[in-house]
Design a protein around this motif. Sequence first.
Motif, PDB file in Angstrom:
ATOM      1  N   SER A  24      46.109  42.019  41.482  1.00 49.98           N
ATOM      2  CA  SER A  24      44.967  42.840  41.084  1.00 49.98           C
ATOM      3  C   SER A  24      45.250  44.330  41.117  1.00 49.98           C
ATOM      4  CB  SER A  24      43.762  42.514  41.979  1.00 49.98           C
ATOM      5  OG  SER A  24      44.129  42.533  43.336  1.00 49.98           O
ATOM      6  N   PRO A  81      34.508  45.159  35.203  1.00 51.19           N
ATOM      7  CA  PRO A  81      34.948  44.257  34.126  1.00 51.19           C
ATOM      8  C   PRO A  81      35.589  44.980  32.955  1.00 51.19           C
ATOM      9  CG  PRO A  81      32.782  43.605  34.927  1.00 51.19           C
ATOM     10  CD  PRO A  81      33.080  44.944  35.549  1.00 51.19           C
ATOM     11  N   VAL A  85      39.819  43.631  34.402  1.00 47.15           N
ATOM     12  CA  VAL A  85      40.123  42.224  34.124  1.00 47.15           C
ATOM     13  C   VAL A  85      41.333  42.083  33.200  1.00 47.15           C
ATOM     14  CG1 VAL A  85      39.252  40.078  33.122  1.00 47.15           C
ATOM     15  CG2 VAL A  85      37.756  41.485  34.569  1.00 47.15           C
ATOM     16  N   GLU A  86      41.336  42.804  32.111  1.00 47.29           N
ATOM     17  CA  GLU A  86      42.400  42.661  31.099  1.00 47.29           C
ATOM     18  C   GLU A  86      43.802  42.934  31.654  1.00 47.29           C
ATOM     19  OE1 GLU A  86      44.170  41.706  27.599  1.00 47.29           O
ATOM     20  OE2 GLU A  86      42.011  41.521  28.023  1.00 47.29           O
ATOM     21  N   ASN A 118      32.853  39.097  39.387  1.00 49.36           N
ATOM     22  CA  ASN A 118      34.112  39.679  38.933  1.00 49.36           C
ATOM     23  C   ASN A 118      35.292  38.762  39.240  1.00 49.36           C
ATOM     24  OD1 ASN A 118      32.840  41.899  37.871  1.00 49.36           O
ATOM     25  ND2 ASN A 118      33.173  43.187  39.672  1.00 49.36           N
ATOM     26  N   LEU A 121      35.361  36.250  36.536  1.00 45.16           N
ATOM     27  CA  LEU A 121      35.889  36.805  35.289  1.00 45.16           C
ATOM     28  C   LEU A 121      37.416  36.779  35.281  1.00 45.16           C
ATOM     29  CD1 LEU A 121      33.598  39.920  34.685  1.00 45.16           C
ATOM     30  CD2 LEU A 121      33.664  37.805  33.337  1.00 45.16           C
ATOM     31  N   HIS A 122      38.022  37.167  36.405  1.00 47.58           N
ATOM     32  CA  HIS A 122      39.487  37.129  36.500  1.00 47.58           C
ATOM     33  C   HIS A 122      40.014  35.716  36.281  1.00 47.58           C
ATOM     34  CE1 HIS A 122      40.745  41.129  37.629  1.00 47.58           C
ATOM     35  NE2 HIS A 122      39.840  41.202  38.585  1.00 47.58           N
ATOM     36  N   ALA A 124      38.644  33.086  34.865  1.00 48.86           N
ATOM     37  CA  ALA A 124      38.425  32.589  33.507  1.00 48.86           C
ATOM     38  C   ALA A 124      39.401  33.240  32.531  1.00 48.86           C
ATOM     39  CB  ALA A 124      36.983  32.855  33.080  1.00 48.86           C
ATOM     40  N   HIS A 125      39.619  34.532  32.677  1.00 49.88           N
ATOM     41  CA  HIS A 125      40.525  35.257  31.785  1.00 49.88           C
ATOM     42  C   HIS A 125      41.950  34.712  31.870  1.00 49.88           C
ATOM     43  CE1 HIS A 125      42.298  38.570  29.561  1.00 49.88           C
ATOM     44  NE2 HIS A 125      43.130  38.796  30.554  1.00 49.88           N
ATOM     45  N   LEU A 126      42.348  34.306  33.072  1.00 47.44           N
ATOM     46  CA  LEU A 126      43.721  33.848  33.294  1.00 47.44           C
ATOM     47  C   LEU A 126      43.876  32.337  33.170  1.00 47.44           C
ATOM     48  CD1 LEU A 126      44.550  36.188  36.291  1.00 47.44           C
ATOM     49  CD2 LEU A 126      45.457  36.352  33.958  1.00 47.44           C
TER      50      LEU A 126
END
Length: 215
Positions: A24, A81, A85-86, A118, A121-122, A124-126
């Motif tokens: 992170s 976010p 996140v990206e 948050n 979100l991490h 799900a993104h990964l």
Amino acid sequence: MTSQPAARPPFTVGFDLDMTLIDSRPGIHAAYTALAAETGVWIDADLAVTRLGPPLEQELAHWFPDERVREMGDRYREIYPAYAVEPTPAMPGAREAITAVRVLGGRAVVVTAKHEPNAELHLAHLGIEPDETIGWLWAEAKAEALREHGASVYVGDHIGDVRGARAAGALSVAVPTGPCDEAALRAAGADVVLADLTAFPAWLEAHLDGRPVAV
């Protein structure tokens, strides 16, 4: 007739998030930089990302007066976010560690000090898919969720994670991929220290089978 191996009893493994499952640092650095630009208050983001683990407010207290810490924490989480996140990658072996728990018949839960939306979100993104994610818990407070979900193992990178595991009566598996080195993790009482999560699937299978593993 060939006998089938006995099925393993159900089990649950807990995982920390920051610097355990995700690196992170890039995202948090970006979020602190954005907060500093917005408020005009200097934040040493390079320094801040070397001491990840404790709740956000502990870090913000280094940069803002006490009466502004809560406000700044809320604002940081609002902008997080968009900035964090990206650029945040998975740690080596993170997806495989979660998959190993499932393949071996267990449940994987993430227990983190991070703001829960948050954290989700991490993940799900990964494409990291635990059975459940529980946020806002740090150190010994993590034991509450670990006990609730029946976790027998908790994996983390910080001495606070070791304390949480011990408070829950869970086996503490530590990885020195965050701010705490192997010596600090062992001194805090970690039962097992792995170099990183790439070693976790083999360790877990051996652990469940009752086979000794050199760690």
